[in-house]
Design a protein around this motif. Structure first.
Motif, mmCIF file in Angstrom:
data_model
loop_
_atom_site.group_PDB
_atom_site.id
_atom_site.type_symbol
_atom_site.label_atom_id
_atom_site.label_comp_id
_atom_site.label_asym_id
_atom_site.label_seq_id
_atom_site.Cartn_x
_atom_site.Cartn_y
_atom_site.Cartn_z
ATOM 1 N N LEU A 112 0.841 -1.192 0.000
ATOM 2 C CA LEU A 112 0.000 0.000 0.000
ATOM 3 C C LEU A 112 0.880 1.247 0.000
ATOM 4 O O LEU A 112 1.904 1.291 0.685
ATOM 5 C CB LEU A 112 -0.903 0.030 1.239
ATOM 6 C CG LEU A 112 -1.758 -1.208 1.525
ATOM 7 C CD1 LEU A 112 -2.567 -0.988 2.805
ATOM 8 C CD2 LEU A 112 -2.664 -1.533 0.349
ATOM 9 N N MET A 113 0.459 2.256 -0.759
ATOM 10 C CA MET A 113 1.238 3.496 -0.811
ATOM 11 C C MET A 113 0.335 4.697 -1.066
ATOM 12 O O MET A 113 -0.402 4.719 -2.047
ATOM 13 C CB MET A 113 2.299 3.438 -1.927
ATOM 14 C CG MET A 113 3.104 4.746 -2.062
ATOM 15 S SD MET A 113 4.181 4.772 -3.517
ATOM 16 C CE MET A 113 5.478 3.679 -2.957
ATOM 17 N N PRO A 114 0.397 5.733 -0.222
ATOM 18 C CA PRO A 114 -0.277 6.993 -0.542
ATOM 19 C C PRO A 114 0.528 7.779 -1.587
ATOM 20 O O PRO A 114 1.762 7.721 -1.602
ATOM 21 C CB PRO A 114 -0.308 7.743 0.791
ATOM 22 C CG PRO A 114 0.110 6.753 1.816
ATOM 23 C CD PRO A 114 0.960 5.750 1.124
ATOM 24 N N ILE A 115 -0.191 8.472 -2.442
ATOM 25 C CA ILE A 115 0.405 9.441 -3.363
ATOM 26 C C ILE A 115 -0.241 10.768 -2.996
ATOM 27 O O ILE A 115 -1.420 10.992 -3.269
ATOM 28 C CB ILE A 115 0.135 9.083 -4.833
ATOM 29 C CG1 ILE A 115 0.628 7.667 -5.147
ATOM 30 C CG2 ILE A 115 0.806 10.099 -5.766
ATOM 31 C CD1 ILE A 115 0.259 7.188 -6.549
ATOM 32 N N THR A 116 0.513 11.636 -2.341
ATOM 33 C CA THR A 116 -0.084 12.816 -1.726
ATOM 34 C C THR A 116 0.629 14.101 -2.115
ATOM 35 O O THR A 116 1.845 14.112 -2.312
ATOM 36 C CB THR A 116 -0.098 12.672 -0.196
ATOM 37 O OG1 THR A 116 -0.572 13.881 0.400
ATOM 38 C CG2 THR A 116 1.283 12.345 0.352
ATOM 39 N N ASN A 117 -0.141 15.179 -2.165
ATOM 40 C CA ASN A 117 0.423 16.470 -2.526
ATOM 41 C C ASN A 117 1.100 17.186 -1.359
ATOM 42 O O ASN A 117 1.644 18.263 -1.530
ATOM 43 C CB ASN A 117 -0.671 17.383 -3.100
ATOM 44 C CG ASN A 117 -0.919 17.124 -4.579
ATOM 45 O OD1 ASN A 117 -0.105 16.508 -5.259
ATOM 46 N ND2 ASN A 117 -2.046 17.589 -5.084
ATOM 47 N N MET A 118 1.069 16.615 -0.165
ATOM 48 C CA MET A 118 1.687 17.300 0.971
ATOM 49 C C MET A 118 3.208 17.069 1.011
ATOM 50 O O MET A 118 3.738 16.205 0.304
ATOM 51 C CB MET A 118 1.035 16.866 2.283
ATOM 52 C CG MET A 118 1.368 15.478 2.750
ATOM 53 S SD MET A 118 0.614 15.106 4.366
ATOM 54 C CE MET A 118 -0.825 14.168 3.848
ATOM 55 N N ASP A 119 3.886 17.838 1.857
ATOM 56 C CA ASP A 119 5.324 17.660 2.065
ATOM 57 C C ASP A 119 5.589 16.385 2.869
ATOM 58 O O ASP A 119 4.733 15.903 3.612
ATOM 59 C CB ASP A 119 5.904 18.848 2.839
ATOM 60 C CG ASP A 119 5.850 20.148 2.062
ATOM 61 O OD1 ASP A 119 5.778 20.098 0.820
ATOM 62 O OD2 ASP A 119 5.866 21.215 2.708
ATOM 63 N N SER A 120 6.800 15.880 2.757
ATOM 64 C CA SER A 120 7.148 14.621 3.414
ATOM 65 C C SER A 120 7.101 14.729 4.933
ATOM 66 O O SER A 120 6.662 13.790 5.614
ATOM 67 C CB SER A 120 8.541 14.171 2.975
ATOM 68 O OG SER A 120 8.584 13.984 1.571
ATOM 69 N N ASP A 121 7.520 15.858 5.507
ATOM 70 C CA ASP A 121 7.490 15.982 6.966
ATOM 71 C C ASP A 121 6.064 16.077 7.491
ATOM 72 O O ASP A 121 5.759 15.573 8.578
ATOM 73 C CB ASP A 121 8.328 17.181 7.426
ATOM 74 C CG ASP A 121 7.735 18.515 6.992
ATOM 75 O OD1 ASP A 121 7.351 18.641 5.813
ATOM 76 O OD2 ASP A 121 7.662 19.435 7.826
ATOM 77 N N LEU A 122 5.181 16.682 6.729
ATOM 78 C CA LEU A 122 3.775 16.741 7.127
ATOM 79 C C LEU A 122 3.153 15.350 7.096
ATOM 80 O O LEU A 122 2.356 14.989 7.961
ATOM 81 C CB LEU A 122 2.994 17.695 6.222
ATOM 82 C CG LEU A 122 3.358 19.171 6.336
ATOM 83 C CD1 LEU A 122 2.631 19.979 5.269
ATOM 84 C CD2 LEU A 122 3.025 19.706 7.731
#
Length: 230
Positions: free
Chosen positions: A122-132
């Motif tokens: 499973l993997m999210p693909i997200t527009n947020m920054d990695s630290d967030l």
């Protein structure tokens, strides 16, 4: 369809991002003391629109920077000159903190992740920054994530989806991508050959020129049913 990995949009698909965002905007209003008849919910939606317009409208900048610019625009509309008397960076940190930490998981998302994690990567693909991402509610369900910061591109850019595909080392036709956000995820994933399940929680309609998903469900329970047919 032979699925070997499952990817996800995060905000909205897996968590109730509006709840976290509204809490964050209320905290910002309380901190600034701005007097406005507009609600935190209305202002959060304004910020969200400006945020997306900003990151889609120019060269890549980190999500935190884009969010700060969008928040400044929102507050200046309420009180011109307000950003000269407040610490806009601190206020943006406050908003983003609530956005990632106070957006509760959807019940169906938790159940689906529990079931899927036993069989699929499973993997999210997200527009947020990695630290967030590391501060988000469901981080423990995922060994890997692909963020906009890693790809230096925001969805629906093919760059972030290609990076996710490469990192999974799975052919796109063997990946099922689950998302609430049609414009960002159907438009980004389908041209690369990924299968897409549109999690249409709000009963929305697709635009006439958008590609159609392979599946449409009101919750992630529908995805689980497809992957485990009786």
């Amino acid at each position: 369809m032979q699925i070997k990995a499952i990817t996800f949009d995060y905000f909205g698909t897996l968590v109730d991002v509006d709840r976290g965002g509204i809490r964050g905007m209320q905290a910002v209003l309380d901190a600034t003391g701005i007097d406005t008849p507009r609600t935190a919910a209305e202002l959060y939606l304004d910020w969200d629109v400006i945020n997306v317009q900003t990151y889609r409208g120019g060269k890549f900048r980190r999500y935190r920077e884009v969010s700060t610019i969008a928040l400044a625009h929102c507050l200046e509309r309420l009180e011109p000159g307000v950003t000269r008397r407040v610490d806009i960076d601190q206020l943006a940190d406050m908003l983003l903190g609530h956005l990632v930490e106070d957006s509760p998981p959807h019940t169906d998302a938790v159940a689906a992740l529990e079931w899927m994690s036993k069989t699929y990567p499973l993997m999210p693909i997200t527009n947020m920054d990695s630290d967030l991402w590391q501060r988000s509610a469901l981080v423990d369900y995922f060994e890997h994530v692909t963020t906009a910061e890693m790809a230096r591109a925001y969805k629906p850019s093919e760059a972030i989806f290609k990076l996710a595909i490469d990192r999974l080392a799975v052919a796109p036709e063997n990946i099922l991508h689950c998302s609430l956000a049609s414009w960002a995820d159907i438009d980004g994933a389908k041209p690369l050959g990924m299968n897409v399940a549109w999690i249409n929680r709000g009963g929305e309609s697709l635009g006439p020129w958008q590609p159609r998903p392979d599946f449409e469900f009101p919750t992630l329970a529908g995805v689980q049913a497809v992957l485990s047919p009786s």
